[in-house]
Design a protein around this motif. Structure first.
Motif, PDB file in Angstrom:
ATOM      1  N   UNK A  69     -11.429  -2.406 -14.963  1.00  0.00           N
ATOM      2  CA  UNK A  69     -10.488  -1.618 -16.373  1.00  0.00           C
ATOM      3  C   UNK A  69      -9.537  -2.930 -16.241  1.00  0.00           C
ATOM      4  N   UNK A  70      -8.946  -3.020 -15.493  1.00  0.00           N
ATOM      5  CA  UNK A  70      -7.673  -3.839 -15.702  1.00  0.00           C
ATOM      6  C   UNK A  70      -7.278  -4.655 -14.847  1.00  0.00           C
ATOM      7  N   UNK A  71      -6.520  -5.415 -14.772  1.00  0.00           N
ATOM      8  CA  UNK A  71      -5.215  -6.214 -13.519  1.00  0.00           C
ATOM      9  C   UNK A  71      -4.088  -5.842 -13.907  1.00  0.00           C
ATOM     10  N   UNK A  72      -3.742  -5.686 -12.897  1.00  0.00           N
ATOM     11  CA  UNK A  72      -2.766  -5.962 -12.311  1.00  0.00           C
ATOM     12  C   UNK A  72      -1.571  -6.537 -11.694  1.00  0.00           C
ATOM     13  N   UNK A  73      -0.727  -7.380 -12.589  1.00  0.00           N
ATOM     14  CA  UNK A  73      -0.502  -9.066 -11.455  1.00  0.00           C
ATOM     15  C   UNK A  73       0.795  -8.153 -10.562  1.00  0.00           C
ATOM     16  N   UNK A  74       1.092  -8.901  -9.558  1.00  0.00           N
ATOM     17  CA  UNK A  74       1.534  -8.708  -8.676  1.00  0.00           C
ATOM     18  C   UNK A  74       3.208  -9.165  -8.788  1.00  0.00           C
ATOM     19  N   UNK A  75       4.604  -8.833  -9.021  1.00  0.00           N
ATOM     20  CA  UNK A  75       4.737  -7.466  -8.392  1.00  0.00           C
ATOM     21  C   UNK A  75       4.452  -7.096  -9.728  1.00  0.00           C
ATOM     22  N   UNK A 115       5.131  -3.563 -12.374  1.00  0.00           N
ATOM     23  CA  UNK A 115       6.147  -2.239 -12.816  1.00  0.00           C
ATOM     24  C   UNK A 115       5.817  -1.070 -12.608  1.00  0.00           C
ATOM     25  N   UNK A 116       6.026   0.171 -12.313  1.00  0.00           N
ATOM     26  CA  UNK A 116       5.536   1.916 -12.151  1.00  0.00           C
ATOM     27  C   UNK A 116       5.744   1.978 -12.914  1.00  0.00           C
ATOM     28  N   UNK A 117       6.174   1.145 -14.421  1.00  0.00           N
ATOM     29  CA  UNK A 117       5.097   2.191 -15.390  1.00  0.00           C
ATOM     30  C   UNK A 117       4.109   1.025 -16.185  1.00  0.00           C
ATOM     31  N   UNK A 118       4.120   0.123 -15.552  1.00  0.00           N
ATOM     32  CA  UNK A 118       2.999  -0.937 -16.146  1.00  0.00           C
ATOM     33  C   UNK A 118       1.641  -0.474 -14.961  1.00  0.00           C
ATOM     34  N   UNK A 158       0.871  -1.298   0.075  1.00  0.00           N
ATOM     35  CA  UNK A 158      -0.467  -0.177  -0.379  1.00  0.00           C
ATOM     36  C   UNK A 158       0.605   1.587  -0.097  1.00  0.00           C
ATOM     37  N   UNK A 159       2.830   1.106   0.495  1.00  0.00           N
ATOM     38  CA  UNK A 159       2.438   2.422   1.242  1.00  0.00           C
ATOM     39  C   UNK A 159       3.927   2.459  -0.337  1.00  0.00           C
ATOM     40  N   UNK A 160       4.293   1.491  -0.844  1.00  0.00           N
ATOM     41  CA  UNK A 160       4.943   1.696  -2.235  1.00  0.00           C
ATOM     42  C   UNK A 160       4.123   2.230  -2.955  1.00  0.00           C
ATOM     43  N   UNK A 161       2.314   1.717  -3.664  1.00  0.00           N
ATOM     44  CA  UNK A 161       1.093   2.494  -4.346  1.00  0.00           C
ATOM     45  C   UNK A 161       1.568   4.156  -4.820  1.00  0.00           C
ATOM     46  N   UNK A 162       1.190   4.215  -2.632  1.00  0.00           N
ATOM     47  CA  UNK A 162       1.210   5.345  -2.595  1.00  0.00           C
ATOM     48  C   UNK A 162       2.193   6.726  -3.272  1.00  0.00           C
ATOM     49  N   UNK A 163       3.380   5.790  -2.853  1.00  0.00           N
ATOM     50  CA  UNK A 163       4.343   6.930  -3.091  1.00  0.00           C
ATOM     51  C   UNK A 163       4.702   6.197  -4.946  1.00  0.00           C
ATOM     52  N   UNK A 164       4.215   5.890  -5.785  1.00  0.00           N
ATOM     53  CA  UNK A 164       4.882   5.823  -6.812  1.00  0.00           C
ATOM     54  C   UNK A 164       3.224   6.833  -7.279  1.00  0.00           C
ATOM     55  N   UNK A 165       2.644   6.686  -6.704  1.00  0.00           N
ATOM     56  CA  UNK A 165       1.183   7.943  -7.621  1.00  0.00           C
ATOM     57  C   UNK A 165       1.449   9.419  -7.173  1.00  0.00           C
ATOM     58  N   UNK A 166       1.976   9.709  -5.738  1.00  0.00           N
ATOM     59  CA  UNK A 166       2.026  11.144  -5.882  1.00  0.00           C
ATOM     60  C   UNK A 166       2.828  11.434  -6.184  1.00  0.00           C
ATOM     61  N   UNK A 167       4.226  10.327  -6.566  1.00  0.00           N
ATOM     62  CA  UNK A 167       5.428  10.707  -7.568  1.00  0.00           C
ATOM     63  C   UNK A 167       5.186  12.052  -8.123  1.00  0.00           C
TER      64      UNK A 167
END
Length: 471
Positions: free
Chosen positions: A100-106, A108-111, A16-25
């Motif tokens: 709308x989409x599936x994102x598989x863990x792990x 990438x930030x680009x994805x 969750x923290x990683x997702x927030x960091x990428x999005x806020x960046x």
């Protein structure tokens, strides 16, 4: 109206923290991270995020799919699922929520950012696009041409059924694809074409008989009658591109059939020329040559005038030698008995006898390209003769290299060059040799390049890409 705020529902705090960091960046506004489906449902009752990133495997009363169902009972909010599993049962359950989409863990930030951006865009214009598609589809469904609308980034905002039918894929799947990137474009010679270059192409050329390939799913689809213009659609401020084109499969098939027919005709003509050369060569060698030898033998019995006798024998010897030379030029015996590599080695040795230096290199194996031996030999012979007679060359380089199913032939000299512009204008009048070279390259379905400069000499580059039988 929904905002662009992103709600993260993820029970793993690190993710969750990683997702927030990428999005806020990436300058997205992120709501507080929630760890359960029940919290998400309560949050949506009071707030309207623009998108939800939903972990499929949530603990508690609701998993991610069940949470999405409950959320969409309250508000229409797009959901992107985050999942560490791709099992069929989970995906089947998720389908009913129209994610709308599936994102598989792990991931990438680009994805992640690409999915978020595309989801926000698609959701923002979903209602207006659906209305427009219904209207346009009712009008354009019977048009036997593709109609596409692209935004300024060349993403497909609208397309009629024609392109989907051509590519054998539902049109909804293609919406949002970048034309020229996700759906690639190329020429009939497989050179990549960017959409930017297509825009700059002359309108009349595009709208006439120009054929290009649309490449998708590992297959090529020829199209023509291309029309591109700018206009405003869907009540947006920025202009979009309107593109129309037709299916060119039938026309390309006819063109290929016509090309094959022309090549067959040209091959027949060249074969006829070579057969006639061989016939005349045999007549000279077996007929006239033998007669001259008989005359020579009978002349030995004439001793009345020794001076005249000696002169006559010398003249007969010269005639026999000239006959042999003409016969060999028409159809060298080595072409009938030896492979291409050996024939070219012999040709190079013959020309080196004139004082010109020949540098010959190739990677041909024994008997390779023998099906095209006469064509290649005549091309090299013609080029050598031109260099010897017209360019004042002192050195000629001949290189023949085969790599997989492609062959490259280069013939270069250090002479004074030719005026190829002038030669092309007066091709039939002034350069039968050049016509002979180009005809033989065409017969082998190849491509030829001429380069000439008074300071650097002349180069002839031949590419053979469609030869099927090399041995």
């Amino acid at each position: 109206m929904p905002s662009n705020k992103i709600l993260i529902v993820e029970d793993d705090p690190i993710i969750g923290i990683h997702l927030k960091s990428v999005l806020e960046k990436a300058n997205y506004e992120v709501a507080p991270i929630l760890s359960s489906g029940a919290e998400a449902i309560e949050y949506v009752k009071e707030n309207t995020p623009g998108i939800i990133l939903m972990d499929v495997m949530l603990e508690g009363m609701y998993d991610g799919i069940e949470t999405s169902i409950e959320v969409n009972k309250i508000k229409n909010i797009p959901v992107i699922y985050l999942t560490a599993t791709n099992d069929k049962s989970t995906i089947h359950r998720a389908k009913i929520t129209f994610p709308y989409s599936f994102i598989t863990k792990p991931f990438s930030e680009t994805e992640l950012l690409a999915n978020v951006e595309l989801t926000l865009f698609k959701h923002k214009y979903e209602v207006s696009r659906q209305q427009s598609e219904e209207l346009l589809s009712s009008i354009l469904s019977k048009i036997k041409s593709a109609v596409l609308v692209l935004d300024q980034q060349y993403k497909i905002k609208y397309l009629n059924r024609f392109l989907g039918n051509l590519l054998n894929i539902p049109t909804d799947v293609l919406t949002g694809f970048v034309f020229g990137e996700d759906i690639k474009l190329s020429s009939l010679t497989d050179e990549t074409i960017s959409f930017q270059s297509l825009i700059k192409t002359d309108t009349e050329e595009l709208a006439s008989q120009k054929i290009i390939y649309i490449n998708y799913g590992g297959r090529q689809y020829p199209v023509n009658n291309i029309y591109i213009t700018k206009a405003n659609f869907f009540k947006t401020e920025e202009e979009q591109y309107l593109i129309m084109f037709s299916d060119a499969r039938e026309r390309l098939s006819k063109m290929k059939a016509s090309k094959i027919k022309r090549q067959q005709k040209l091959n027949a003509q060249l074969e006829g020329v070579e057969n006639e050369r061989a016939r005349v060569s045999r007549e000279l060698h077996d007929g006239l040559g033998q007669m001259l030898n008989v005359i020579k033998m009978k002349a030995r019995n004439l001793n009345d005038n020794e001076a005249n006798f000696t002169s006559m024998l010398s003249l007969i010897d010269q005639t026999i030698e000239e006959t042999r030379k003409i016969s060999n030029d028409l159809m060298p015996s080595k072409l009938r008995h030896f492979d291409l590599q050996s024939c070219l080695n012999s040709l190079c040795e013959d020309f080196e006898g004139t004082g010109i230096q020949i540098d010959f290199n190739s990677n041909l194996q024994q008997r390779e390209l023998d099906d095209y031996k006469i064509h290649i030999y005549r091309i090299v012979q013609e080029a050598f003769n031109n260099s010897l007679k017209h360019s004042q060359a002192k050195k000629i380089s001949l290189q023949i290299y085969k790599e997989e199913e492609k062959v490259r032939i280069s013939i270069e000299d250090d002479g004074i060059g030719f005026d190829f512009v002038k030669l092309k204008k007066n091709l039939e009048k002034e350069s039968h040799g050049l016509i002979n070279i180009t005809d033989r390259v065409s017969a082998m379905r190849g491509e030829i390049e001429f380069h000439s400069d008074k300071n650097f000499g002349t180069s002839i580059i031949i590419h053979l890409n469609e030869l099927k039988n090399y041995a």
